[in-house]
Scaffold this active site. Structure first.
Site, PDB file in Angstrom:
ATOM      1  N   PHE A 115      40.177 -16.645  24.417  1.00 13.98           N
ATOM      2  CA  PHE A 115      41.179 -16.056  25.299  1.00 13.98           C
ATOM      3  C   PHE A 115      40.841 -16.447  26.729  1.00 13.98           C
ATOM      4  O   PHE A 115      39.687 -16.784  27.040  1.00 13.98           O
ATOM      5  CB  PHE A 115      41.203 -14.523  25.160  1.00 13.98           C
ATOM      6  CG  PHE A 115      42.499 -13.985  24.648  1.00 13.98           C
ATOM      7  CD1 PHE A 115      42.880 -14.196  23.336  1.00 13.98           C
ATOM      8  CD2 PHE A 115      43.358 -13.267  25.464  1.00 13.98           C
ATOM      9  CE1 PHE A 115      44.084 -13.701  22.836  1.00 13.98           C
ATOM     10  CE2 PHE A 115      44.548 -12.762  24.993  1.00 13.98           C
ATOM     11  CZ  PHE A 115      44.916 -12.982  23.669  1.00 13.98           C
ATOM     12  N   GLN A 235      49.604  -8.099  37.905  1.00 14.99           N
ATOM     13  CA  GLN A 235      49.436  -9.374  37.201  1.00 14.99           C
ATOM     14  C   GLN A 235      50.727  -9.852  36.544  1.00 14.99           C
ATOM     15  O   GLN A 235      51.449  -9.068  35.929  1.00 14.99           O
ATOM     16  CB  GLN A 235      48.374  -9.207  36.112  1.00 14.99           C
ATOM     17  CG  GLN A 235      48.113 -10.458  35.289  1.00 14.99           C
ATOM     18  CD  GLN A 235      47.095 -10.195  34.197  1.00 14.99           C
ATOM     19  OE1 GLN A 235      47.443  -9.822  33.092  1.00 14.99           O
ATOM     20  NE2 GLN A 235      45.814 -10.357  34.528  1.00 14.99           N
ATOM     21  N   HIS A 237      51.910 -12.348  33.601  1.00 16.76           N
ATOM     22  CA  HIS A 237      51.435 -13.101  32.438  1.00 16.76           C
ATOM     23  C   HIS A 237      52.113 -14.467  32.454  1.00 16.76           C
ATOM     24  O   HIS A 237      53.327 -14.561  32.681  1.00 16.76           O
ATOM     25  CB  HIS A 237      51.778 -12.350  31.155  1.00 16.76           C
ATOM     26  CG  HIS A 237      51.065 -12.858  29.940  1.00 16.76           C
ATOM     27  ND1 HIS A 237      51.355 -14.078  29.362  1.00 16.76           N
ATOM     28  CD2 HIS A 237      50.075 -12.317  29.185  1.00 16.76           C
ATOM     29  CE1 HIS A 237      50.574 -14.266  28.312  1.00 16.76           C
ATOM     30  NE2 HIS A 237      49.785 -13.213  28.185  1.00 16.76           N
ATOM     31  N   LEU A 247      56.786 -11.068  25.722  1.00 19.41           N
ATOM     32  CA  LEU A 247      55.481 -11.719  25.798  1.00 19.41           C
ATOM     33  C   LEU A 247      55.249 -12.723  24.667  1.00 19.41           C
ATOM     34  O   LEU A 247      55.534 -12.446  23.503  1.00 19.41           O
ATOM     35  CB  LEU A 247      54.383 -10.652  25.756  1.00 19.41           C
ATOM     36  CG  LEU A 247      53.010 -11.094  26.251  1.00 19.41           C
ATOM     37  CD1 LEU A 247      53.060 -11.431  27.727  1.00 19.41           C
ATOM     38  CD2 LEU A 247      52.004  -9.969  26.009  1.00 19.41           C
ATOM     39  N   GLU A 250      48.663 -14.755  24.698  1.00 25.52           N
ATOM     40  CA  GLU A 250      47.651 -15.742  25.068  1.00 25.52           C
ATOM     41  C   GLU A 250      46.946 -16.296  23.833  1.00 25.52           C
ATOM     42  O   GLU A 250      46.332 -17.360  23.869  1.00 25.52           O
ATOM     43  CB  GLU A 250      46.634 -15.069  25.996  1.00 25.52           C
ATOM     44  CG  GLU A 250      45.886 -15.997  26.902  1.00 25.52           C
ATOM     45  CD  GLU A 250      45.264 -15.211  28.038  1.00 25.52           C
ATOM     46  OE1 GLU A 250      44.033 -15.226  28.130  1.00 25.52           O
ATOM     47  OE2 GLU A 250      46.010 -14.580  28.807  1.00 25.52           O
ATOM     48  N   ARG A 281      44.752 -15.443  33.958  1.00 18.59           N
ATOM     49  CA  ARG A 281      46.219 -15.397  34.014  1.00 18.59           C
ATOM     50  C   ARG A 281      46.782 -15.656  35.402  1.00 18.59           C
ATOM     51  O   ARG A 281      47.853 -16.257  35.541  1.00 18.59           O
ATOM     52  CB  ARG A 281      46.697 -14.046  33.485  1.00 18.59           C
ATOM     53  CG  ARG A 281      46.481 -13.914  31.993  1.00 18.59           C
ATOM     54  CD  ARG A 281      46.760 -12.517  31.502  1.00 18.59           C
ATOM     55  NE  ARG A 281      46.613 -12.451  30.064  1.00 18.59           N
ATOM     56  CZ  ARG A 281      46.696 -11.335  29.350  1.00 18.59           C
ATOM     57  NH1 ARG A 281      46.909 -10.186  29.971  1.00 18.59           N
ATOM     58  NH2 ARG A 281      46.555 -11.357  28.049  1.00 18.59           N
ATOM     59  N   HIS A 351      53.571  -8.179  34.191  1.00 15.44           N
ATOM     60  CA  HIS A 351      52.864  -7.765  32.980  1.00 15.44           C
ATOM     61  C   HIS A 351      51.974  -6.540  33.125  1.00 15.44           C
ATOM     62  O   HIS A 351      52.035  -5.628  32.306  1.00 15.44           O
ATOM     63  CB  HIS A 351      52.026  -8.948  32.474  1.00 15.44           C
ATOM     64  CG  HIS A 351      51.316  -8.691  31.182  1.00 15.44           C
ATOM     65  ND1 HIS A 351      51.988  -8.317  30.029  1.00 15.44           N
ATOM     66  CD2 HIS A 351      49.998  -8.753  30.854  1.00 15.44           C
ATOM     67  CE1 HIS A 351      51.108  -8.162  29.045  1.00 15.44           C
ATOM     68  NE2 HIS A 351      49.908  -8.410  29.520  1.00 15.44           N
ATOM     69  N   ARG A 393      43.166  -8.796  35.739  1.00 20.97           N
ATOM     70  CA  ARG A 393      42.589  -8.428  34.441  1.00 20.97           C
ATOM     71  C   ARG A 393      42.521  -9.644  33.523  1.00 20.97           C
ATOM     72  O   ARG A 393      43.474 -10.409  33.414  1.00 20.97           O
ATOM     73  CB  ARG A 393      43.431  -7.334  33.776  1.00 20.97           C
ATOM     74  CG  ARG A 393      42.948  -6.999  32.368  1.00 20.97           C
ATOM     75  CD  ARG A 393      43.792  -5.936  31.715  1.00 20.97           C
ATOM     76  NE  ARG A 393      45.163  -6.325  31.443  1.00 20.97           N
ATOM     77  CZ  ARG A 393      45.552  -7.097  30.432  1.00 20.97           C
ATOM     78  NH1 ARG A 393      44.647  -7.645  29.615  1.00 20.97           N
ATOM     79  NH2 ARG A 393      46.835  -7.365  30.252  1.00 20.97           N
TER      80      ARG A 393
END
Length: 578
Positions: A115, A235, A237, A247, A250, A281, A351, A393
């Site tokens: 990730f 954030q 995404h 979404l 990831e 991200r 996100h 994050r």
């Protein structure tokens, strides 16, 4: 109507359910939710939960903590990052023992995949750290925890909307809520209250967030004099479905998916030579927008509706159908595209809020720069700010945050209510809310809530999004001030008592307006670029002046500013290179 419990939890996502599970061992617990619990937004988390199990390759919690700090652009409190990483391992095995059906290695261990931003040996190379249940990890967490809460006889109040919180000085005594089915106002009296109501993504036009994510808890506490922390950091995404924001996990890139521009180039080679498509991200989102601005989007005109391709076709049908089945269904349903054969059109989507209600490591809400606690008041999950995510994050850390700090808050809350005596609650505590609803129903010709909401979302999306500058944000601040004034004249055309969703829409809108206002004001005030906060007029990170947490007190039309130091006791801030 007054109902009495030892503790009340607002929100039935991962943090709320885990806290309820722990606290219910020692106390009588009620959980309030806008939704049926297993439809909470935690279920939208697809790709996995990070934990240094080392099942596939060598890994250590210390490496996970370092990645969390570096990914957060050194605004992460390092003591919190260490707690997160060390307790993540226990949390994952606890979920496994409670029945969560993780995907498995051939040897039967919990499988793990790569990730963004997760590395071995302090940034040397990508590591397989994300534990997953195909691409339905969040949904499996909800199912598992909800079943356990039912076993522990937790009381659930579903389709109940939070309207106010009862604070007497530095003590929380309960909340006031609206029962959608009956239209009744219910006062929940409690020794302790935990907010786990999720994020604020619905302040943007294109978002992965559910319709329920209106930031009720954050807004209500701000109105009651509780500060919000680091709200300028939001954030995006990198991979939402084009024009929809739904979404695309990831995990697609973790399995080997590649981002490509209009020429077919794997453009992340130019932005992150080491981590490529699995950079954090904020970096990937900015890279996509930069490509689009340069005319390398698929439409090629550099406009906001441009997009790039996420290509997973080379992974093969077996990998996609076994490890990414939900994503495959989404793409086929919404885009009429088979990801086995064709690339997926994506662009960044709003996100996750890194900021929120300030807490300590046990979930206790902090009232000021000195660390003063509000007795009986807790927060956990996305609505809270520990701060474990800093300015950005890392993927998978949202689920870790829910489980680790939801559990810690639940344990502390269970002890607190055993040692505390109940405080009296006035039988007229809901009178002001009832008066507000009556006044709403009497106003017939006020501005339409939908118009206010759309103006807010469009302005935030265009001017307080991935790239920011002072002029645009100042315009948004002024527009939000105007919209907050207009909101005071909003009415409710629906006079019914039961299932009056129009009343809830008006209250939701009020909450939505408070959070973007604080976000935009603080984003304008922070004159640097850090993590997800990227200012074109202040493009460099400024550790001398801005290596500090921000606090915002909402005082009518004004925002009062405050600051907290960042814990950098273990790793000194360095430039982020991926």
């Amino acid at each position: 109507m007054i109902k009495e419990y030892d503790a009340v939890i607002v929100g039935a996502g991962g943090a709320g359910l885990y806290a309820a599970l722990e606290a219910s061992k020692k106390a009588k617990i009620a959980v309030l939710s806008k939704l049926y619990p297993v439809r909470s937004h935690t279920g939208a988390a697809q790709g996995g939960i990070g934990a240094a199990l080392g099942n596939v390759e060598e890994d250590k919690p210390e490496w996970h903590a370092f990645d969390t700090v570096k990914g957060g652009d050194y605004l992460t409190d390092q003591d919190a990052a260490l707690v997160l990483a060390e307790e993540a391992v226990r949390a994952v095995y606890d979920l496994e023992h409670r029945g969560l059906p993780f995907s498995r290695t051939p040897e039967g261990k919990i499988d793990q995949r790569r990730f963004g931003g997760h590395t071995r040996n302090f940034g040397e190379a990508a590591v397989r750290r994300s534990c997953y249940a195909a691409d339905r990890t969040g949904h499996m967490i909800l199912q598992t925890l909800y079943q356990q809460c039912i076993k522990n006889e937790v009381s659930f109040y579903n389709e109940v909307q939070l309207l106010d919180v009862l604070l007497e000085g530095k003590r929380c005594t309960g909340v006031i809520a609206y029962d959608l089915a009956t239209g009744e106002i219910i006062t929940f009296k409690a020794k302790a209250v935990l907010f786990a109501n999720g994020g604020v993504g619905r302040m943007f036009r294109v978002t992965s967030n559910a319709y329920a994510n209106t930031g009720d808890g954050q807004a209500l506490l701000a109105r009651r004099g509780v500060p919000l922390e680091d709200m300028e950091f939001f954030q995006f995404h990198p991979t939402g479905i084009r024009e929809m924001g739904i979404l695309i996990t990831e995990g697609v890139r973790g399995e080997g998916g590649i981002l490509r521009n209009s020429t077919g180039e794997r453009f992340m080679e130019r932005y992150s030579p080491t981590m490529l498509d699995l950079a954090p991200r904020d970096i990937v989102s900015r890279a996509i927008v930069t490509e689009i601005r340069a005319g390398h989007g698929i439409k090629g005109d550099g406009q906001i509706d441009d997009y790039v391709f996420l290509d997973a076709s080379h992974l093969g049908r077996e990998v996609i159908e076994s490890k990414l089945p939900e994503i495959a269904d989404f793409v086929r349903t919404y885009l009429d595209i088979d990801p086995v054969e064709s690339p997926i059109p994506v662009h960044p989507t709003a996100h996750y809020a890194m900021g929120g209600i300030p807490t300590d490591l046990e979930g206790c809400v902090i009232a000021d720069e000195k660390g003063t606690k509000i007795d009986g008041l807790y927060a956990a999950g996305e609505c809270a700010c520990v701060s474990v995510h800093g300015a950005n994050r890392l993927g998978t850390n949202s689920l870790v945050d829910l489980i680790v700090f939801g559990r810690r808050a639940g344990i502390h809350m269970g002890r607190f209510v055993q040692e505390s005596n109940p405080h009296p609650v006035s039988p007229d505590s809901a009178a002001s809310i009832e008066a507000q609803i009556k006044a709403l129903k009497k106003r017939k010709n006020g501005p339409a809530p939908e118009m206010i909401r759309k103006r807010m979302q469009n302005s935030m999306m265009a001017k307080v999004g991935i790239y920011r500058n002072g002029r645009d944000m100042a315009e948004t601040v002024e527009e939000l001030r105007e919209l907050r004034q207009m909101y005071r004249e909003v009415g409710c055309p629906d006079l019914s008592q039961a299932f009056n969703t129009a009343v809830l829409e008006v209250f939701d809108l009020g909450h939505r307006l408070e959070n973007p206002y604080i976000t935009a004001v603080w984003a304008l005030n922070r004159e640097e670029s850090r993590g997800a906060h990227a200012r074109e007029d202040f493009p460099e990170r400024d550790d001398t002046n801005w290596l500090k947490h921000t606090l915002a007190w909402l005082e009518g039309e004004d925002i009062r500013f405050g600051y907290k130091p960042v814990d950098i006791s273990r790793w000194e801030p360095k430039p982020r290179k991926y």
